[in-house]
Design a protein around this motif. Sequence first.
Motif, PDB file in Angstrom:
ATOM      1  N   ALA A 118      37.037  35.651  16.507  1.00  0.00           N
ATOM      2  CA  ALA A 118      37.736  34.971  17.604  1.00  0.00           C
ATOM      3  C   ALA A 118      37.093  33.623  17.895  1.00  0.00           C
ATOM      4  O   ALA A 118      37.788  32.628  18.118  1.00  0.00           O
ATOM      5  CB  ALA A 118      37.735  35.851  18.851  1.00  0.00           C
ATOM      6  N   SER A 119      35.753  33.572  17.875  1.00  0.00           N
ATOM      7  CA  SER A 119      35.050  32.308  18.130  1.00  0.00           C
ATOM      8  C   SER A 119      35.330  31.286  17.030  1.00  0.00           C
ATOM      9  O   SER A 119      35.539  30.106  17.313  1.00  0.00           O
ATOM     10  CB  SER A 119      33.543  32.556  18.216  1.00  0.00           C
ATOM     11  N   ILE A 120      35.357  31.740  15.800  1.00  0.00           N
ATOM     12  CA  ILE A 120      35.657  30.846  14.679  1.00  0.00           C
ATOM     13  C   ILE A 120      37.087  30.330  14.789  1.00  0.00           C
ATOM     14  O   ILE A 120      37.346  29.132  14.615  1.00  0.00           O
ATOM     15  CB  ILE A 120      35.411  31.548  13.337  1.00  0.00           C
ATOM     16  N   ALA A 121      38.010  31.222  15.109  1.00  0.00           N
ATOM     17  CA  ALA A 121      39.413  30.823  15.248  1.00  0.00           C
ATOM     18  C   ALA A 121      39.569  29.790  16.361  1.00  0.00           C
ATOM     19  O   ALA A 121      40.309  28.811  16.212  1.00  0.00           O
ATOM     20  CB  ALA A 121      40.281  32.046  15.525  1.00  0.00           C
ATOM     21  N   GLU A 122      38.855  29.986  17.472  1.00  0.00           N
ATOM     22  CA  GLU A 122      38.919  29.036  18.585  1.00  0.00           C
ATOM     23  C   GLU A 122      38.366  27.677  18.164  1.00  0.00           C
ATOM     24  O   GLU A 122      38.944  26.627  18.475  1.00  0.00           O
ATOM     25  CB  GLU A 122      38.136  29.582  19.772  1.00  0.00           C
ATOM     26  N   GLY A 123      37.268  27.672  17.427  1.00  0.00           N
ATOM     27  CA  GLY A 123      36.688  26.423  16.947  1.00  0.00           C
ATOM     28  C   GLY A 123      37.602  25.699  15.986  1.00  0.00           C
ATOM     29  O   GLY A 123      37.746  24.467  16.043  1.00  0.00           O
ATOM     30  N   LEU A 124      38.258  26.438  15.090  1.00  0.00           N
ATOM     31  CA  LEU A 124      39.197  25.816  14.152  1.00  0.00           C
ATOM     32  C   LEU A 124      40.407  25.236  14.881  1.00  0.00           C
ATOM     33  O   LEU A 124      40.898  24.165  14.522  1.00  0.00           O
ATOM     34  CB  LEU A 124      39.645  26.841  13.108  1.00  0.00           C
ATOM     35  N   LYS A 125      40.868  25.938  15.911  1.00  0.00           N
ATOM     36  CA  LYS A 125      41.992  25.420  16.707  1.00  0.00           C
ATOM     37  C   LYS A 125      41.592  24.106  17.378  1.00  0.00           C
ATOM     38  O   LYS A 125      42.356  23.131  17.357  1.00  0.00           O
ATOM     39  CB  LYS A 125      42.411  26.444  17.755  1.00  0.00           C
ATOM     40  N   ASP A 126      40.398  24.052  17.969  1.00  0.00           N
ATOM     41  CA  ASP A 126      39.908  22.816  18.579  1.00  0.00           C
ATOM     42  C   ASP A 126      39.850  21.696  17.547  1.00  0.00           C
ATOM     43  O   ASP A 126      40.249  20.555  17.825  1.00  0.00           O
ATOM     44  CB  ASP A 126      38.521  23.023  19.183  1.00  0.00           C
ATOM     45  N   TYR A 127      39.376  22.009  16.348  1.00  0.00           N
ATOM     46  CA  TYR A 127      39.279  21.012  15.280  1.00  0.00           C
ATOM     47  C   TYR A 127      40.664  20.492  14.912  1.00  0.00           C
ATOM     48  O   TYR A 127      40.887  19.275  14.832  1.00  0.00           O
ATOM     49  CB  TYR A 127      38.590  21.615  14.060  1.00  0.00           C
ATOM     50  N   ARG A 128      41.617  21.407  14.692  1.00  0.00           N
ATOM     51  CA  ARG A 128      42.978  20.998  14.312  1.00  0.00           C
ATOM     52  C   ARG A 128      43.653  20.162  15.388  1.00  0.00           C
ATOM     53  O   ARG A 128      44.443  19.272  15.087  1.00  0.00           O
ATOM     54  CB  ARG A 128      43.838  22.234  14.013  1.00  0.00           C
ATOM     55  N   GLU A 129      43.334  20.446  16.658  1.00  0.00           N
ATOM     56  CA  GLU A 129      43.956  19.719  17.765  1.00  0.00           C
ATOM     57  C   GLU A 129      43.164  18.486  18.184  1.00  0.00           C
ATOM     58  O   GLU A 129      43.474  17.852  19.183  1.00  0.00           O
ATOM     59  CB  GLU A 129      44.172  20.677  18.931  1.00  0.00           C
TER      60      GLU A 129
END
Length: 85
Positions: free
Chosen positions: A54-65
């Motif tokens: 979940a933490s990795i997914a949240e970080g990737l979402k921040d990166y993409r946005e």
Amino acid sequence: MSLVKVKNKFQVTIPAEIREAANIKEGDILEVVFQDKTIVFKPKVVLDRESAEASIAEGLKDYREGRIFGPFDSIKGFKAALSKA
């Protein structure tokens, strides 16, 4: 130097001064390795796979946005970005 006795089921007690120096608490996970004729206990952190994913997914979402800072050319630039956050 601390000496310990191997007990029933090959258990040993880590002396208090060693536990305190290594900040080892009851329930901690230790890796045990044999290297160079020495037994070494290494404290380890175990991550729950679900929360780590979940933490990795949240970080990737921040990166993409685009919610990222850096790269930085200097510590000064890094500190300036932190003060703006």
